[in-house]
Design a protein around this motif. Structure first.
Motif, PDB file in Angstrom:
ATOM      1  N   ILE A 132       0.807  -1.218   0.000  1.00  0.00           N
ATOM      2  CA  ILE A 132       0.000   0.000   0.000  1.00  0.00           C
ATOM      3  C   ILE A 132       0.844   1.274   0.000  1.00  0.00           C
ATOM      4  CG2 ILE A 132      -1.602   1.381   1.394  1.00  0.00           C
ATOM      5  CD1 ILE A 132      -3.092  -1.205   2.038  1.00  0.00           C
ATOM      6  N   PRO A 133       1.892   1.404   0.832  1.00  0.00           N
ATOM      7  CA  PRO A 133       2.672   2.656   0.813  1.00  0.00           C
ATOM      8  C   PRO A 133       3.251   2.962  -0.569  1.00  0.00           C
ATOM      9  CG  PRO A 133       3.177   1.393   2.777  1.00  0.00           C
ATOM     10  CD  PRO A 133       2.348   0.493   1.911  1.00  0.00           C
ATOM     11  N   TYR A 134       3.736   1.964  -1.245  1.00  0.00           N
ATOM     12  CA  TYR A 134       4.289   2.169  -2.589  1.00  0.00           C
ATOM     13  C   TYR A 134       3.208   2.631  -3.551  1.00  0.00           C
ATOM     14  CZ  TYR A 134       6.239   0.889  -7.172  1.00  0.00           C
ATOM     15  OH  TYR A 134       6.662   0.901  -8.482  1.00  0.00           O
ATOM     16  N   ARG A 135       2.069   1.974  -3.516  1.00  0.00           N
ATOM     17  CA  ARG A 135       0.981   2.322  -4.430  1.00  0.00           C
ATOM     18  C   ARG A 135       0.399   3.694  -4.112  1.00  0.00           C
ATOM     19  NH1 ARG A 135      -3.560  -1.154  -4.527  1.00  0.00           N
ATOM     20  NH2 ARG A 135      -3.084  -2.121  -2.516  1.00  0.00           N
ATOM     21  N   ALA A 136       0.279   4.012  -2.822  1.00  0.00           N
ATOM     22  CA  ALA A 136      -0.263   5.314  -2.421  1.00  0.00           C
ATOM     23  C   ALA A 136       0.624   6.442  -2.930  1.00  0.00           C
ATOM     24  CB  ALA A 136      -0.397   5.382  -0.902  1.00  0.00           C
ATOM     25  N   ASP A 137       1.917   6.277  -2.783  1.00  0.00           N
ATOM     26  CA  ASP A 137       2.848   7.291  -3.263  1.00  0.00           C
ATOM     27  C   ASP A 137       2.773   7.426  -4.776  1.00  0.00           C
ATOM     28  OD1 ASP A 137       5.357   9.037  -2.884  1.00  0.00           O
ATOM     29  OD2 ASP A 137       6.078   7.508  -4.283  1.00  0.00           O
ATOM     30  N   ARG A 138       2.655   6.325  -5.446  1.00  0.00           N
ATOM     31  CA  ARG A 138       2.606   6.335  -6.914  1.00  0.00           C
ATOM     32  C   ARG A 138       1.324   6.994  -7.430  1.00  0.00           C
ATOM     33  NH1 ARG A 138       1.438   3.224 -11.392  1.00  0.00           N
ATOM     34  NH2 ARG A 138       3.084   3.221 -12.983  1.00  0.00           N
ATOM     35  N   VAL A 139       0.207   6.722  -6.766  1.00  0.00           N
ATOM     36  CA  VAL A 139      -1.066   7.305  -7.171  1.00  0.00           C
ATOM     37  C   VAL A 139      -1.032   8.825  -7.061  1.00  0.00           C
ATOM     38  CG1 VAL A 139      -3.471   7.587  -6.443  1.00  0.00           C
ATOM     39  CG2 VAL A 139      -2.530   5.295  -6.753  1.00  0.00           C
ATOM     40  N   VAL A 140      -0.463   9.338  -5.982  1.00  0.00           N
ATOM     41  CA  VAL A 140      -0.371  10.787  -5.795  1.00  0.00           C
ATOM     42  C   VAL A 140       0.539  11.404  -6.848  1.00  0.00           C
ATOM     43  CG1 VAL A 140       0.426  12.620  -4.261  1.00  0.00           C
ATOM     44  CG2 VAL A 140      -0.901  10.709  -3.339  1.00  0.00           C
TER      45      VAL A 140
END
Length: 206
Positions: A132-140
């Motif tokens: 999740i942290p990786y994906r959250a950063d990527r989405v932003v």
């Protein structure tokens, strides 16, 4: 037998589309994501934005009519067909994906293509995921901020995608048993994911 058709399923924000595009470039084959949406729009009369945003995520029990036809566009399937709008969209989506696979080698992203093409022996099914942290950063970074937190956006997108897959495929979305390869893009990276997929597609069982 080499795998001529590659389907990419992915968690939201994991980079599955980027992986799919790279695989298609390496293989020099068609890549179907937006083009698939365009074809379904032609077949159904649905607005492309609706198909892109709702066709893969929509809860099948949700009423879709008010979103599908901006400007009063008319539904192209018979009113008395007995199909809901969601089911009609599913039928056309299946037909389009099956037709695309018949045309030759390609990469297809999302839209339950792994399930729709389950009877073909020349298909390699891949699932791309990441923490999740990786994906959250990527989405932003890719899509910017929104009223929802990045984590909430991930949760909602994946929840709807999971429900859609369960309804139409009667399988658990993201379960490794449903795919030939399951890759963590945060660890492996887009380029290495693509190279691994390419190697397995060309040399299955080796």
């Amino acid at each position: 037998m080499s795998k001529q058709i590659i389907t990419i399923s992915r968690e939201f924000g994991s980079g599955g589309r980027s992986v799919g595009k790279r695989v298609a470039e390496l293989l020099d084959v068609p890549y179907y994501d937006k083009k698939l949406v365009e074809q379904v729009a032609v077949e159904t009369g649905f607005d492309e934005k609706f198909i892109e945003q709702e066709g893969e995520y929509a809860s099948p029990w949700q009423s879709l009519m008010s979103y599908a036809f901006p400007g009063g566009a008319r539904l192209r399937h018979p009113v008395n067909s007995g199909l809901s709008t969601a089911d009609f969209l599913w039928v056309i989506q299946c037909r389009v994906i099956l037709d695309l696979a018949e045309k030759g080698p390609c990469v297809i992203v999302g839209r339950c293509a792994d399930y729709i093409l389950r009877d073909r022996e020349d298909v390699l099914n891949v699932f791309i995921h990441a923490p999740i942290p990786y994906r959250a950063d990527r989405v932003v970074r890719l899509y910017g901020e929104s009223d929802l937190s990045p984590e909430k956006r991930l949760e909602e997108k994946d929840k709807r995608r999971r429900a859609y897959y369960k309804h139409y495929a009667n399988r658990d979305w993201g379960m490794s048993q449903n795919y030939h390869l399951s890759l963590d893009s945060s660890l492996v990276g887009v380029e290495r994911c693509a190279q691994l997929i390419l190697d397995v597609a060309r040399n299955p069982g080796q």
